[in-house]
Design an enzyme around this catalytic site. Sequence first.
Site, PDB file in Angstrom:
ATOM      1  N   TYR A 140       9.856 -28.330  39.336  1.00  0.00           N
ATOM      2  CA  TYR A 140      10.325 -29.325  38.362  1.00  0.00           C
ATOM      3  C   TYR A 140      11.158 -28.665  37.269  1.00  0.00           C
ATOM      4  O   TYR A 140      11.002 -27.482  36.991  1.00  0.00           O
ATOM      5  CB  TYR A 140       9.156 -30.111  37.765  1.00  0.00           C
ATOM      6  CG  TYR A 140       8.123 -29.276  37.048  1.00  0.00           C
ATOM      7  CD1 TYR A 140       8.296 -28.917  35.710  1.00  0.00           C
ATOM      8  CD2 TYR A 140       6.970 -28.856  37.692  1.00  0.00           C
ATOM      9  CE1 TYR A 140       7.347 -28.156  35.047  1.00  0.00           C
ATOM     10  CE2 TYR A 140       6.015 -28.086  37.038  1.00  0.00           C
ATOM     11  CZ  TYR A 140       6.219 -27.742  35.712  1.00  0.00           C
ATOM     12  OH  TYR A 140       5.281 -26.987  35.071  1.00  0.00           O
ATOM     13  N   TYR A 182       4.329 -34.587  36.569  1.00  0.00           N
ATOM     14  CA  TYR A 182       2.936 -34.578  36.128  1.00  0.00           C
ATOM     15  C   TYR A 182       2.526 -35.963  35.637  1.00  0.00           C
ATOM     16  O   TYR A 182       3.340 -36.688  35.051  1.00  0.00           O
ATOM     17  CB  TYR A 182       2.744 -33.614  34.955  1.00  0.00           C
ATOM     18  CG  TYR A 182       2.691 -32.159  35.342  1.00  0.00           C
ATOM     19  CD1 TYR A 182       1.482 -31.540  35.621  1.00  0.00           C
ATOM     20  CD2 TYR A 182       3.846 -31.395  35.405  1.00  0.00           C
ATOM     21  CE1 TYR A 182       1.420 -30.201  35.959  1.00  0.00           C
ATOM     22  CE2 TYR A 182       3.803 -30.051  35.741  1.00  0.00           C
ATOM     23  CZ  TYR A 182       2.590 -29.461  36.008  1.00  0.00           C
ATOM     24  OH  TYR A 182       2.541 -28.133  36.340  1.00  0.00           O
ATOM     25  N   HIS A 222      -1.890 -24.963  38.518  1.00  0.00           N
ATOM     26  CA  HIS A 222      -2.597 -24.318  37.413  1.00  0.00           C
ATOM     27  C   HIS A 222      -4.071 -24.167  37.773  1.00  0.00           C
ATOM     28  O   HIS A 222      -4.683 -25.132  38.270  1.00  0.00           O
ATOM     29  CB  HIS A 222      -2.493 -25.165  36.144  1.00  0.00           C
ATOM     30  CG  HIS A 222      -1.108 -25.317  35.615  1.00  0.00           C
ATOM     31  ND1 HIS A 222      -0.578 -24.484  34.654  1.00  0.00           N
ATOM     32  CD2 HIS A 222      -0.129 -26.217  35.904  1.00  0.00           C
ATOM     33  CE1 HIS A 222       0.663 -24.858  34.376  1.00  0.00           C
ATOM     34  NE2 HIS A 222       0.965 -25.910  35.127  1.00  0.00           N
ATOM     35  N   HIS A 253       3.886 -24.689  41.602  1.00  0.00           N
ATOM     36  CA  HIS A 253       2.664 -23.950  41.263  1.00  0.00           C
ATOM     37  C   HIS A 253       1.507 -24.912  41.037  1.00  0.00           C
ATOM     38  O   HIS A 253       1.703 -26.091  40.761  1.00  0.00           O
ATOM     39  CB  HIS A 253       2.874 -23.086  40.019  1.00  0.00           C
ATOM     40  CG  HIS A 253       3.250 -23.875  38.801  1.00  0.00           C
ATOM     41  ND1 HIS A 253       4.554 -24.199  38.503  1.00  0.00           N
ATOM     42  CD2 HIS A 253       2.508 -24.447  37.842  1.00  0.00           C
ATOM     43  CE1 HIS A 253       4.595 -24.920  37.402  1.00  0.00           C
ATOM     44  NE2 HIS A 253       3.367 -25.100  36.976  1.00  0.00           N
ATOM     45  N   ARG A 306      10.998 -24.679  37.214  1.00  0.00           N
ATOM     46  CA  ARG A 306       9.787 -23.908  37.517  1.00  0.00           C
ATOM     47  C   ARG A 306       9.548 -23.875  39.019  1.00  0.00           C
ATOM     48  O   ARG A 306       9.636 -24.905  39.687  1.00  0.00           O
ATOM     49  CB  ARG A 306       8.537 -24.561  36.888  1.00  0.00           C
ATOM     50  CG  ARG A 306       8.418 -24.607  35.390  1.00  0.00           C
ATOM     51  CD  ARG A 306       8.224 -23.291  34.667  1.00  0.00           C
ATOM     52  NE  ARG A 306       7.626 -22.167  35.371  1.00  0.00           N
ATOM     53  CZ  ARG A 306       6.325 -21.941  35.538  1.00  0.00           C
ATOM     54  NH1 ARG A 306       5.442 -22.774  35.051  1.00  0.00           N
ATOM     55  NH2 ARG A 306       5.890 -20.865  36.162  1.00  0.00           N
TER      56      ARG A 306
END
Lengths: 260, 183
Positions: free
Chosen positions: A167, A128, A182, A180, A177
Amino acid sequence: MTSSTDVSAVPADEPLDQAQITREIEEIAATARPGEAQPLLDYPPYRSSLLRHPTKALCPADPEAAELVAPVFGHSDVAPVEADLTIQGTGDPIGERMVVTGQVLDGEGRPVRGQLVEIWQANAAGRYMHKRDQHPAPLDPHFAGTGRCLTDDEGRYRFVTVKPGPYPWRNHHNAWRPAHIHFSLFGTDFTERLVTQMYFPGDPLFPLDPIYQSITDPRARDRLLATYDHGLSEHEWQLGYRWDIVLTGNTSTPMERADA
Amino acid sequence: MPDLEPTPGQTVGPFFGFALPYPGDSRLVPPGSAGAIRLHGTVYDGAGGPIPDALVEIRQADASGVVPRVEGSIARDGVFTGWGRAATDPGGRYVFTTIEPGPERDGEAAFFAVTVFARGLLDRLSTRAYLPSPALDADPFLAGLPEDRRATLVAVRDDGGLRFDIHLQGDEETVFLSYPPRS
């Protein structure tokens, strides 16, 4: 089992491993109420939830006043270019270019028109653009990973982006995780506000992930999966995924696990 | 059309901070403008610790009790839209600059509708921050709550504003709401 899975079973000096988390996930799944449409807020396998979930039942309220009216957004708020996450840098981001589109509907199937949709995601390497993300995967100078759009007259949203990578996170040792995106959504009423995550079909990390598994009903979990849609893919350019969203404003009931 | 099954929620996670906040998100009115107040508070966890990665949103009426249906919450070019968003700081604190909502009808209780998101919170929570007023005693919703929990929904007047702390868990746990399915 009791309503709180015993999280003290692992001595503090031993790393908490996936086997323990998977055991907890399976124990809760075995006793969960069928058809629970929302995540359990009290879900010990997601360790960060331990002190952050209400322990008292939600109080039923008839929506009044401001609760009946969602905020309104318009073209003064959101520019069309914000829906393309691949043109925010000075060059092309690395990764699998994709379009994700779908319809935002209310519980009766009516389109939610002209409403704000916001997304954020990791880059193709699973990193991120956030100062707290310390995963040693490369940042991509051409990919910020945030987008906004307004739904059209049929309630449709459409984003162009790159597929996010899975990640690691620190819930337990070797925790990962599933990939995905958000999503943040507004409905017609303020009570229909929803923040959620869209996943990709067939991810091998699903059974291991306590955030995804906090939705104990498999049919409800499946509603977070995008569908690959070859009709949306474009020749020599990008792949297409479809994901429809239904906003009903229903809320989970933290005290109603089957064994509680 | 038959009733459709809802899309489930998921936690906002730890990394919303680069995506959801934007300049002016928490300023529903310009600071120092007529009637401007601060609506502020701290979001706490069950151990009484502040939550530095929470997000609070409010929806409210204007001073005359009318809920605006106008765009501009992101543009913030001087229009009062009745909606705002504030991420908590490292001390778990959030601050809005806004005006006090009026009641829908004279003599009724007025409130800010509040939505709370946080890392560790698997779905959003809804609550109300009522303005302190004698009208609260006659409010049917508040009257239906256990007396010892009512105060968790009432903002406290302080210097230049209203304080509304939010406790996700613990002895002072805030009353959170569920709404019936829309008809």
